[in-house]
Design a protein around this motif. Structure first.
Motif, PDB file in Angstrom:
ATOM      1  N   MET A  92     -49.731  84.028 -74.510  1.00 53.96           N
ATOM      2  CA  MET A  92     -49.848  83.555 -75.890  1.00 53.96           C
ATOM      3  C   MET A  92     -50.845  82.415 -76.051  1.00 53.96           C
ATOM      4  SD  MET A  92     -45.810  83.472 -76.861  1.00 53.96           S
ATOM      5  CE  MET A  92     -46.127  82.184 -78.091  1.00 53.96           C
ATOM      6  N   ILE A  93     -51.094  81.657 -74.999  1.00 55.59           N
ATOM      7  CA  ILE A  93     -51.888  80.432 -75.092  1.00 55.59           C
ATOM      8  C   ILE A  93     -53.281  80.653 -75.702  1.00 55.59           C
ATOM      9  CG2 ILE A  93     -52.992  78.590 -73.755  1.00 55.59           C
ATOM     10  CD1 ILE A  93     -50.561  78.706 -71.864  1.00 55.59           C
ATOM     11  N   PRO A  94     -54.078  81.631 -75.222  1.00 56.79           N
ATOM     12  CA  PRO A  94     -55.408  81.824 -75.822  1.00 56.79           C
ATOM     13  C   PRO A  94     -55.370  82.127 -77.320  1.00 56.79           C
ATOM     14  CG  PRO A  94     -55.245  82.984 -73.729  1.00 56.79           C
ATOM     15  CD  PRO A  94     -53.856  82.543 -74.082  1.00 56.79           C
ATOM     16  N   ALA A  95     -54.434  82.987 -77.750  1.00 53.97           N
ATOM     17  CA  ALA A  95     -54.338  83.353 -79.168  1.00 53.97           C
ATOM     18  C   ALA A  95     -53.897  82.163 -80.020  1.00 53.97           C
ATOM     19  CB  ALA A  95     -53.381  84.520 -79.358  1.00 53.97           C
ATOM     20  N   VAL A  96     -53.021  81.313 -79.481  1.00 54.73           N
ATOM     21  CA  VAL A  96     -52.583  80.113 -80.197  1.00 54.73           C
ATOM     22  C   VAL A  96     -53.771  79.181 -80.435  1.00 54.73           C
ATOM     23  CG1 VAL A  96     -51.220  77.996 -80.026  1.00 54.73           C
ATOM     24  CG2 VAL A  96     -50.197  80.201 -79.411  1.00 54.73           C
ATOM     25  N   ILE A  97     -54.621  79.032 -79.417  1.00 52.52           N
ATOM     26  CA  ILE A  97     -55.815  78.188 -79.542  1.00 52.52           C
ATOM     27  C   ILE A  97     -56.745  78.726 -80.618  1.00 52.52           C
ATOM     28  CG2 ILE A  97     -57.894  77.388 -78.350  1.00 52.52           C
ATOM     29  CD1 ILE A  97     -56.225  77.341 -75.769  1.00 52.52           C
ATOM     30  N   VAL A  98     -56.936  80.057 -80.620  1.00 52.19           N
ATOM     31  CA  VAL A  98     -57.775  80.691 -81.635  1.00 52.19           C
ATOM     32  C   VAL A  98     -57.207  80.449 -83.033  1.00 52.19           C
ATOM     33  CG1 VAL A  98     -58.476  82.932 -82.598  1.00 52.19           C
ATOM     34  CG2 VAL A  98     -58.755  82.472 -80.158  1.00 52.19           C
ATOM     35  N   GLY A  99     -55.900  80.623 -83.186  1.00 56.16           N
ATOM     36  CA  GLY A  99     -55.260  80.455 -84.491  1.00 56.16           C
ATOM     37  C   GLY A  99     -55.337  79.032 -85.015  1.00 56.16           C
ATOM     38  N   LEU A 100     -55.235  78.055 -84.114  1.00 59.61           N
ATOM     39  CA  LEU A 100     -55.232  76.651 -84.528  1.00 59.61           C
ATOM     40  C   LEU A 100     -56.624  76.125 -84.862  1.00 59.61           C
ATOM     41  CD1 LEU A 100     -52.654  75.101 -82.026  1.00 59.61           C
ATOM     42  CD2 LEU A 100     -52.320  75.540 -84.465  1.00 59.61           C
TER      43      LEU A 100
END
Length: 266
Positions: A92-100
């Motif tokens: 989940m970490i990469p997608a969370v960074i993209v979303g933020l």
């Protein structure tokens, strides 16, 4: 009329969420064909709501798996459920960074039909490569979960790049078991979709867009996506496990070329 269009888009979302053909790209295409136009920020909000609906249908279908994972976590042991949960978190970490950090970019891209066409061609290429790769039947490792997470982040950023297609294909290219790859792909997105939907409602900068959104088409689209997703999820997942990815590659190629030509000719 807007309600009927929203229902159709919701059904498209429910059916395509569980196939490696980019549900977000199909949402953009369906909105264009039906003339269902929103502002950039509302387009993203509409897409998130529809994804949230299919996330709920996924929870219903995978309820036993999810309960087993939760029970395993509360045993406070280094068991299979704990390890699986850690892999989900890592993915989940990469997608969370993209979303933020790239949210404004997401809003702009989710209104670009031509981009969807080109990204569908990339999805087609990835699926074709994965179809040629050999699956050794191995479990998904911690390293694999991070790489699969990166693939999901790219898919989250670019409508037309299939999230399930990119994550399942990446997993297969890494020689992971196809059935396990499909299960991991559908479960890893649940926390992200639910979190994104919650943030969309709580984000003060979106308050005005939310207030100007006609709630009836939104609600009807949500229900259509949830119901169609509920019926489609189980048998489509089995279909993905057994079907050759090259057929999805061909489909994405045809749709991608059609969309690109449409944007140049309209």
């Amino acid at each position: 009329m807007e309600v009927i269009k929203a229902i159709i888009v919701g059904i498209v979302q429910g059916l395509t969420e569980f196939l490696p053909v980019s549900s977000s790209g199909h949402i953009v295409i369906a909105q264009e064909i039906l003339g269902l136009k929103y502002e950039e920020d509302q387009n993203l909000m509409f897409a998130i709501i529809l994804h949230f609906a299919t996330a709920l249908s996924t929870i219903v279908v995978f309820r036993k798996d999810i309960l087993e994972i939760i029970k395993g976590l509360f045993q406070f042991k280094w068991n299979e459920q704990t390890q699986f949960s850690l892999k989900i978190i890592l993915s989940m970490i990469p997608a969370v960074i993209v979303g933020l950090f790239l949210k404004d970019t997401l809003e702009e891209l989710f209104s670009n039909l031509r981009l969807v066409g080109f990204m569908l061609l990339i999805t087609a290429t990835l699926l074709y490569i994965a179809d040629k790769a050999k699956s050794t039947g191995k479990d998904i490792s911690y390293k694999d979960s991070i790489i699969i997470g990166l693939a999901q982040a790219v898919a989250a950023l670019l409508p037309g790049i299939s999230r399930s297609g990119s994550t399942i294909s990446t997993s297969i290219i890494l020689s992971d078991d196809k059935a396990k790859a499909a299960r991991f792909s559908f479960l890893m997105v649940l926390p992200l979709i639910i979190g994104a939907a919650a943030k969309e409602y709580l984000d003060a900068s979106k308050a005005e867009a939310a207030l100007t959104f006609d709630i009836l088409p939104l609600a009807c689209g949500f229900l259509a996506a949830f119901i169609s997703g509920l019926f489609a999820c189980k048998w489509m997942i089995e279909f993905v496990k057994k079907a050759k990815l090259k057929y999805f590659s061909i489909y994405c190629s045809i749709v991608g070329v059609f969309v690109i030509l449409y944007t140049f000719l309209k």
